[in-house]
Design a protein around this motif. Structure first.
Motif, PDB file in Angstrom:
ATOM      1  N   GLY A   1      36.982   6.360  36.852  1.00 47.16           N
ATOM      2  CA  GLY A   1      37.751   6.029  35.659  1.00 47.16           C
ATOM      3  C   GLY A   1      39.163   5.602  36.010  1.00 47.16           C
ATOM      4  O   GLY A   1      39.665   4.598  35.517  1.00 47.16           O
TER       5      GLY A   1
ATOM      6  N   TYR B   1      39.244   2.053  37.452  1.00 48.28           N
ATOM      7  CA  TYR B   1      39.175   0.999  36.435  1.00 48.28           C
ATOM      8  C   TYR B   1      40.464   0.938  35.625  1.00 48.28           C
ATOM      9  O   TYR B   1      40.909  -0.123  35.233  1.00 48.28           O
ATOM     10  CB  TYR B   1      37.984   1.229  35.505  1.00 48.28           C
TER      11      TYR B   1
ATOM     12  N   ASP C   1      22.967  15.149  20.654  1.00 46.93           N
ATOM     13  CA  ASP C   1      24.166  15.768  20.088  1.00 46.93           C
ATOM     14  C   ASP C   1      25.430  15.000  20.462  1.00 46.93           C
ATOM     15  O   ASP C   1      26.457  15.581  20.746  1.00 46.93           O
ATOM     16  CB  ASP C   1      24.284  17.218  20.561  1.00 46.93           C
TER      17      ASP C   1
ATOM     18  N   PRO D   1      28.841  12.950  20.158  1.00 46.39           N
ATOM     19  CA  PRO D   1      29.911  13.132  19.178  1.00 46.39           C
ATOM     20  C   PRO D   1      29.810  12.098  18.067  1.00 46.39           C
ATOM     21  O   PRO D   1      29.128  11.075  18.219  1.00 46.39           O
ATOM     22  CB  PRO D   1      31.190  12.941  19.989  1.00 46.39           C
TER      23      PRO D   1
ATOM     24  N   LEU E   1      35.179   8.542  15.506  1.00 46.47           N
ATOM     25  CA  LEU E   1      36.005   7.922  16.542  1.00 46.47           C
ATOM     26  C   LEU E   1      35.745   8.524  17.915  1.00 46.47           C
ATOM     27  O   LEU E   1      35.821   7.852  18.926  1.00 46.47           O
ATOM     28  CB  LEU E   1      37.483   8.087  16.201  1.00 46.47           C
ATOM     29  N   ALA E   2      35.454   9.841  17.926  1.00 45.00           N
ATOM     30  CA  ALA E   2      35.216  10.500  19.203  1.00 45.00           C
ATOM     31  C   ALA E   2      34.009   9.901  19.905  1.00 45.00           C
ATOM     32  O   ALA E   2      33.982   9.801  21.124  1.00 45.00           O
ATOM     33  CB  ALA E   2      35.019  11.995  19.005  1.00 45.00           C
TER      34      ALA E   2
ATOM     35  N   PHE F   1      35.470   6.749  21.555  1.00 48.59           N
ATOM     36  CA  PHE F   1      36.427   6.933  22.649  1.00 48.59           C
ATOM     37  C   PHE F   1      35.901   7.808  23.779  1.00 48.59           C
ATOM     38  O   PHE F   1      36.193   7.567  24.941  1.00 48.59           O
ATOM     39  CB  PHE F   1      37.738   7.506  22.111  1.00 48.59           C
ATOM     40  N   TYR F   2      35.108   8.831  23.442  1.00 44.95           N
ATOM     41  CA  TYR F   2      34.656   9.740  24.498  1.00 44.95           C
ATOM     42  C   TYR F   2      33.346   9.296  25.144  1.00 44.95           C
ATOM     43  O   TYR F   2      33.057   9.658  26.261  1.00 44.95           O
ATOM     44  CB  TYR F   2      34.480  11.159  23.946  1.00 44.95           C
ATOM     45  N   GLN F   3      32.536   8.563  24.390  1.00 45.72           N
ATOM     46  CA  GLN F   3      31.227   8.286  24.947  1.00 45.72           C
ATOM     47  C   GLN F   3      30.947   6.791  25.145  1.00 45.72           C
ATOM     48  O   GLN F   3      30.751   6.334  26.246  1.00 45.72           O
ATOM     49  CB  GLN F   3      30.145   8.906  24.071  1.00 45.72           C
TER      50      GLN F   3
ATOM     51  N   PRO G   1      33.777   4.578  27.319  1.00 44.65           N
ATOM     52  CA  PRO G   1      33.698   4.776  28.768  1.00 44.65           C
ATOM     53  C   PRO G   1      32.375   4.272  29.364  1.00 44.65           C
ATOM     54  O   PRO G   1      32.354   3.769  30.479  1.00 44.65           O
ATOM     55  CB  PRO G   1      33.806   6.291  28.940  1.00 44.65           C
ATOM     56  N   GLN G   2      31.301   4.383  28.590  1.00 42.74           N
ATOM     57  CA  GLN G   2      30.018   3.905  29.119  1.00 42.74           C
ATOM     58  C   GLN G   2      29.979   2.387  29.202  1.00 42.74           C
ATOM     59  O   GLN G   2      29.353   1.824  30.088  1.00 42.74           O
ATOM     60  CB  GLN G   2      28.874   4.389  28.234  1.00 42.74           C
TER      61      GLN G   2
ATOM     62  N   TYR H   1      32.624   0.449  29.612  1.00 40.22           N
ATOM     63  CA  TYR H   1      33.771  -0.128  30.316  1.00 40.22           C
ATOM     64  C   TYR H   1      33.420  -0.909  31.585  1.00 40.22           C
ATOM     65  O   TYR H   1      33.959  -2.002  31.796  1.00 40.22           O
ATOM     66  CB  TYR H   1      34.829   0.949  30.601  1.00 40.22           C
ATOM     67  N   PRO H   2      32.525  -0.399  32.435  1.00 37.35           N
ATOM     68  CA  PRO H   2      32.201  -1.201  33.619  1.00 37.35           C
ATOM     69  C   PRO H   2      31.614  -2.564  33.259  1.00 37.35           C
ATOM     70  O   PRO H   2      32.014  -3.590  33.820  1.00 37.35           O
ATOM     71  CB  PRO H   2      31.166  -0.341  34.352  1.00 37.35           C
TER      72      PRO H   2
END
Lengths: 494, 223, 285
Positions: free
Chosen positions: A11, A14, A400, A402, A405-406, A409-411, A414-415, A417-418
């Motif tokens: 992370g 990047y 489960d 999130p 918005l979570a 931003f959290y899942q 980031p997944q 992004y590459p």
């Protein structure tokens, strides 16, 4: 020479890479010819808006014919260039093939079109070559990437057979699904390219779009625009791959007729027109002086503008793509995702030149409209692909995951992004090509000087400037490949 | 010992995946406070059963699925913190993404110490070994701070000793637990009740005290 | 062997295409109203065909250089050029000749127009206030939209447009120049007087927003240019026939396509001033 990126975690790596690009983009703003004017665009915008909702075209046959021409050029262009691309990809391990592919794809379709127009006039051949040549280079690169992603197990069992048979028996059948989906994506790009070639006079939809737009006949422009949008948006409903052969024959039949080509002019064009007079007279010193002058007076300033606009537009495209894609992913926004998808479809279908013109009305003439136009178009395109990735990943996500918005931003972010970075790096050279081309609007990128040289019938200068643009693109392409490798990014799925 | 009130209840439940039947006619009830082990050969339908049960109380369950769903671009800290997302406001969560809150960092660090990954909090999961990744996933489930734990082979990648220790810790932290587990020994040692699945049906449903290894081993034998 | 036969077929196709080119083709530079070019110039083609007794075709082009290239490559034998594009085209094709010009083209002129917010007032001299403003020409290769206004601006201020204005643009054509100055994208612009007058008449221009501030002296502009080899290909006296047919075009509907009152004779020499100006500015070698 390899590029190394140091950081603790993936992370962070990047993030650092992204921050560097953002910094370069920020610095570029100081070099780009940016100025905010305060024009008085609202009357014009009102007319454009009214035109968009009152599309009208006086002659349906004419519109239909240009739609058919648009499809014909695109179909034949993709068919031929995909075949050439496969051949180039097979020998892609040879540097000469790689460089050749990079060079032919580094010249924008419009520039190829302008060059061939000098020889073949406004003929079917000009249009086909303008699409086929750069597309062959793009196919070569992407097919070669696809081949490399295949497992080598099948190929190993065939060791000892010739390279060609290995490819046709193992690599290509294995890679075919990925290749097919890329060809399909490329067909959509070809439709756009084919339409845009109308801007320089080929009888496709762009011809009427540009004319109507330039004349301020916005209802007519809207009619062409909607036809174009529907054409692109409904490809999967009218394109049956079983009928491919029939389509191709139909396309061949529909091509506009070919005016006579005078072979001696072709010869003269390549042996004389493209080279400065002093060089043809054997005056090497004079030729060097000529090239030196063009480099100093035109190439230098143009390069600064082209690069500055590219870097700013690249980062802005990225920001917009990340901001937009969630709204087009069902997994992220639920059932209203089609609204977001429609917006992205429109954004990626509108030719950049047209967007730039709209922004010029808003912000006045400077590099700003070009940056916004490039960012909107490319941001829309990348967002569309990311939204597809996001939606496809839904089945693999945890039950489960999130919410709200979570989740983004959290899942999901980031997944994605590459793939996002890989797509953005892929688009880099395309944005560079397009920002060079934006010069035809009057912004002093390379395209401005190319356009001027064509206007002044100075093909030697135009040709030299196109070569410079090509060289710049080859450099960016190789830089992008190195960065992708250093960052451990895989080839994105289109 | 019949539970007063069953928390999870399935009556004649069947389930298919892409027209392929996975579960047939499952009837069972699990009460609050029960620690249930799911055993059975792979493909027996354990994961599917867990997922059906999860849907009955999604908000009250700390889940630890087989595919741990770690986000490789976020640090180990963030991956564990994700378990607590629903406890905090969205705004609080987003700030945390940019700059972790000190209090949360401490909580997660404590948790990581128990799991033996306290030195990996800054790393991303793709730099960790399989066992370490599994511990991060467990960390996320523990940070959910719920009373029910649901795990699908949660310690399969750990070495036996550590696995046993962590399993014990997880069971201690939750009042109720339903865990799919591959080892009959662990099932017997740490759970109250053992449900065996075979070919998508309930093969046996015993209190741990009623069975021994030899009975459980028949579950894995070909019918 | 195979390759050679392929070449033979290709060459044969090229030759037969050339032999079939009995059609007489013309084009016109796109300088203002480009809508329905086919419909408008199709009528001109029909008229020429009827009068000349050969098949006449019109092909539309998108830019000045495209018209010049088509003329050079013999894809058109006759073209309606601007002053500068005509000079450029005739330099590329030996023996080509200007045969007719519009009545108005004997004394053509350019308007310098400005957005009213600039406060520039109309005057007999090129107003000083245009210095430092943003400025747009028309097409880069246009005589009335580029060459002549640039010449007069340089002549008056003794400086290049780049030095004089805060920004110099090329709108692409005359209608767009008007639209861009009217919407304030550029503050000042140079436009073909005939396009301006036509659009004012049609009510397309908001004269509260944009107005003419200066008119250039007159110069020769648009003309019909024909290739030198037409007599050999279409019969002796063909060139004269084309000239007569053009000069005798009286139908107002046809003339409105250009738009001109009538056509009058012209010669290459009429355009010597344009050539000199082009060289002075560096647009011609």
């Amino acid at each position: 020479m390899g590029i190394k990126i140091h950081a603790v975690s993936t992370g962070a790596r990047y993030r650092n890479l992204s921050l560097w690009f953002a910094l370069v983009a920020f610095l570029s703003l100081f070099f780009a010819d940016i100025f905010l004017y305060q024009p008085d665009p609202w009357e014009e915008f009102g007319r454009i808006g009214w035109g968009m909702i009152t599309p009208f075209w006086p002659d349906a046959d004419e519109l239909l014919m240009s739609a058919l021409h648009t499809v014909s050029f695109a179909l034949l262009g993709v068919a031929v260039s995909a075949a050439l691309g496969v051949l180039l990809a097979i020998w892609f391990h040879w540097r000469i093939v790689r460089v050749f592919s990079a060079v032919i794809r580094s010249v924008h379709e419009i520039f190829w079109g302008l060059l061939f127009m000098q020889v073949f006039g406004l003929s079917a051949l000009t249009g086909l070559l303008a699409i086929t040549i750069p597309f062959a280079g793009i196919f070569a690169k992407v097919f070669s990437d696809i081949f490399h992603q295949q497992s080598s197990a099948t190929v190993d069992t065939l060791s000892g057979s010739s390279r060609l048979s290995r490819f046709f028996y193992a690599w290509i059948p294995q890679a075919w699904p990925a290749m097919r989906s890329y060809i399909r994506y490329r067909f959509e790009c070809a439709l756009r390219s084919s339409a845009i070639l109308g801007f320089i006079g080929l009888p496709t939809l762009g011809f009427h779009l540009e004319t109507a737009f330039r004349q301020g006949d916005y209802s007519e422009a809207a009619a062409v625009f909607w036809v174009f949008l529907i054409l692109i948006g409904t490809v999967r409903f009218w394109f049956y791959k079983k009928l491919l052969l029939a389509y191709l024959l139909g396309a061949l039949f529909l091509l506009p007729e070919m005016p006579p080509v005078n072979a001696s002019f072709v010869w003269q064009f390549f042996t004389q027109d493209l080279w400065p007079g002093s060089l043809l007279n054997g005056d090497i010193a004079g030729a060097l002086r000529w090239y030196g002058n063009v480099l100093a007076d035109e190439v230098g300033p143009a390069l600064i503008q082209t690069i500055a606009i590219t870097q700013a537009a690249l980062v802005l495209s990225g920001v917009l793509a990340l901001a937009w894609y969630p709204f087009a992913s069902r997994w992220l926004v639920g059932r209203y995702y089609w609204l977001g998808r429609f917006k992205l479809l429109v954004l990626r279908s509108v030719p950049e030149l047209m967007l730039a013109y709209l922004f010029m009305l808003l912000f006045g003439p400077s590099a700003l409209p070009a940056i916004f136009a490039l960012a909107l178009h490319n941001g829309g395109l990348i967002a569309f692909l990311l939204a597809n990735h996001s939606q496809d990943s839904c089945a693999q996500q945890r039950q489960d995951s999130p919410v709200g918005l979570a989740r983004y931003f959290y899942q999901d972010l980031p997944q994605r992004y590459p793939a996002f970075l890989a797509l953005l790096f892929y688009r880099w050279e395309v944005i560079m090509r397009e920002s060079a081309m934006m010069g035809v609007l009057g912004i002093a990128t390379l395209g401005f000087y190319v356009d001027s040289a064509f206007e002044e019938i100075r093909f030697d200068k135009a040709f030299f400037l196109i070569l410079v643009a090509a060289a710049l693109n080859v450099i960016v392409d190789s830089l992008s490949r190195r960065l992708r490798k250093a960052a451990g990014l895989k080839t994105p799925r289109m | 010992m019949t539970p007063v009130e069953s928390m999870f209840q399935l009556t004649g439940a069947s389930f298919s995946h892409d027209n392929e039947p996975v579960l047939h006619d499952i009837t069972l009830a699990i009460g609050e406070g029960e620690k249930v082990a799911l055993v059975g050969p792979s493909g027996a339908g354990k994961s599917t059963l867990l997922s059906l049960l999860w849907r009955q109380h999604p908000d009250a369950i700390a889940l630890c699925p087989q595919d741990s769903g770690l986000v490789d671009l976020l640090s180990t800290y963030q991956n564990i913190y994700m378990g607590g997302l629903s406890r905090f406001s969205t705004f609080y969560n987003l700030i945390n993404l940019i700059r972790p809150w000190a209090a949360r960092r401490e909580e997660v660090a404590d948790l990581a110490r128990t799991l033996g990954i306290e030195d990996k909090l800054q790393n991303s999961p793709d730099q960790l070994s399989g066992g370490q990744r599994q511990r991060v996933a467990l960390g996320r489930a523990l940070y959910r701070q719920q009373s029910v734990f649901m795990g699908d082979e949660p310690v399969s990648s750990l070495d036996p000793e550590q696995g046993e220790q962590l399993l014990k810790h997880v069971l201690d932290q939750h009042m109720t637990a339903v865990v799919a587990i591959h080892s009959p020994e662990l099932a017997l040692r740490y759970f109250d009740r053992i449900i065996a699945l075979k070919n998508g049906r309930v093969y046996g449903d015993w209190q741990a005290t009623e069975v021994d290894l030899s009975v459980l081993e028949t579950v894995y034998q070909d019918a | 062997m195979k390759l050679r036969s392929l070449f033979a077929v290709a060459a044969g196709m090229l030759m037969s295409a050339a032999a079939a080119a009995e059609t007489f083709t013309f084009t016109a530079i796109p300088d203002a109203d480009e809508s329905r070019l086919n419909a408008r110039f199709g009528k001109v083609a029909d008229y020429l065909s009827e009068q000349l007794g050969v098949e006449v075709k019109y092909i539309p082009v998108k830019s000045y250089p495209a018209a010049i290239t088509a003329f050079r490559n013999d894809q058109v034998q006759l073209a309606w050029f601007g002053g500068l594009s005509g000079v450029q085209a005739r330099a590329l094709v030996d023996g080509s000749e200007a045969i007719a010009q519009g009545y108005e083209d004997q004394f053509f002129k350019t308007y310098i127009i400005a957005h009213t917010s600039t406060g520039i007032e109309a005057s007999d001299e090129l107003p000083e206030d245009i210095k430092g403003k943003t400025f747009t020409f028309g097409s880069k290769g246009s005589t009335s939209g580029r060459l002549m206004p640039e010449f007069f601006i340089r002549d008056t201020f003794n400086a290049a447009p780049d030095e004089l204005f805060s920004r110099v643009g090329f709108s692409g054509d005359h209608s767009r120049t008007i639209a861009q100055v009217q919407s304030g994208v550029y503050q000042v612009g140079a436009v073909n007087y005939s396009v301006w007058d036509t659009e004012v008449e049609e009510g397309k221009i908001d004269t509260d927003k944009v107005k003419v501030v200066w008119t250039t002296p007159t110069y020769p502009d648009y003309q019909w240019t024909i290739r030198g080899d037409v007599d050999a290909r279409y019969g002796e006296g063909f060139k004269e026939k084309v000239r007569d047919v053009l000069l005798n075009m009286k139908d107002e509907d046809l003339l409105a396509s250009f738009p001109r009152k009538s056509f009058v004779p012209a010669s290459n020499d009429d355009y010597a001033p344009i050539e000199r100006t082009g060289k002075a500015i560096g647009l011609l070698d």
